[in-house]
Design a protein around this motif. Sequence first.
Motif, PDB file in Angstrom:
ATOM      1  N   ARG A   1      -8.848   4.198  -5.628  1.00 55.79           N
ATOM      2  CA  ARG A   1      -8.768   5.388  -4.779  1.00 55.79           C
ATOM      3  C   ARG A   1      -9.691   5.316  -3.561  1.00 55.79           C
ATOM      4  O   ARG A   1      -9.535   6.078  -2.622  1.00 55.79           O
ATOM      5  N   ARG A   2     -10.631   4.383  -3.557  1.00 57.19           N
ATOM      6  CA  ARG A   2     -11.515   4.230  -2.394  1.00 57.19           C
ATOM      7  C   ARG A   2     -10.866   3.393  -1.301  1.00 57.19           C
ATOM      8  O   ARG A   2     -11.327   3.357  -0.175  1.00 57.19           O
ATOM      9  N   SER A   3      -9.814   2.712  -1.631  1.00 59.83           N
ATOM     10  CA  SER A   3      -9.192   1.757  -0.725  1.00 59.83           C
ATOM     11  C   SER A   3      -7.918   2.323  -0.093  1.00 59.83           C
ATOM     12  O   SER A   3      -7.189   3.085  -0.717  1.00 59.83           O
ATOM     13  N   VAL A   4      -7.688   1.912   1.154  1.00 60.95           N
ATOM     14  CA  VAL A   4      -6.476   2.287   1.875  1.00 60.95           C
ATOM     15  C   VAL A   4      -5.690   1.018   2.161  1.00 60.95           C
ATOM     16  O   VAL A   4      -6.259  -0.009   2.536  1.00 60.95           O
ATOM     17  N   LEU A   5      -4.398   1.098   1.967  1.00 59.84           N
ATOM     18  CA  LEU A   5      -3.518  -0.029   2.255  1.00 59.84           C
ATOM     19  C   LEU A   5      -2.783   0.227   3.566  1.00 59.84           C
ATOM     20  O   LEU A   5      -2.445   1.374   3.888  1.00 59.84           O
ATOM     21  N   ILE A   6      -2.531  -0.832   4.300  1.00 61.49           N
ATOM     22  CA  ILE A   6      -1.726  -0.768   5.504  1.00 61.49           C
ATOM     23  C   ILE A   6      -0.361  -1.324   5.122  1.00 61.49           C
ATOM     24  O   ILE A   6      -0.252  -2.455   4.656  1.00 61.49           O
ATOM     25  N   ARG A   7       0.675  -0.510   5.321  1.00 60.20           N
ATOM     26  CA  ARG A   7       2.018  -0.882   4.875  1.00 60.20           C
ATOM     27  C   ARG A   7       2.999  -0.833   6.053  1.00 60.20           C
ATOM     28  O   ARG A   7       2.918   0.050   6.900  1.00 60.20           O
ATOM     29  N   LEU A   8       3.908  -1.797   6.073  1.00 52.10           N
ATOM     30  CA  LEU A   8       4.992  -1.757   7.050  1.00 52.10           C
ATOM     31  C   LEU A   8       5.858  -0.524   6.796  1.00 52.10           C
ATOM     32  O   LEU A   8       6.195  -0.232   5.652  1.00 52.10           O
TER      33      LEU A   8
END
Length: 166
Positions: free
Chosen positions: A108-115
């Motif tokens: 939950r601390r991490s953010v993903l970059i998604r197409l």
Amino acid sequence: MADAVDDILAQWRRERPDLDVWPMGIIGRISRLQMLLHRELRGFFAERGLESWEFDVLATLRRSGAPYELTAGALLKAAMVTSGAITNRIDRMEAKGLVERVRDVGDRRSVLIRLTPRGLAVVDEAVGAHVENEARLLAALGPSEREDLAGRLRVLLESLGDTSRA
């Protein structure tokens, strides 16, 4: 046949015959080639409404496989830019609807970059034409010359520590 670097080397040999300037020939040609290729690729991507760095991010996400997402840290390593630069790039691409930020359900601390679907369509359309364009840029080399050059460049990159994207 001579190129611009041959003229530079001749000038150095005339002015400083005590120096063996062979390294300038290789580094100079690699540098000039990089500038010429960068100009060609920048124009190619501009015709498609993209910056070169945008294609790099899109392609990195696309080749990561479904669901086409990476952490900002992984993109940072792949792009070899500062964390501020990658944040700026992601912001700009998000505004264009090419990528989105999503919470990592596993951390939950991490953010993903998604197409986004639009980003996926843009990169899928561009990558085929990009490969064709690169083939056009390398058309002066025959198959064995391409293989030889790729192998020699690999040796140099490995010797300078470029052995992984991390």
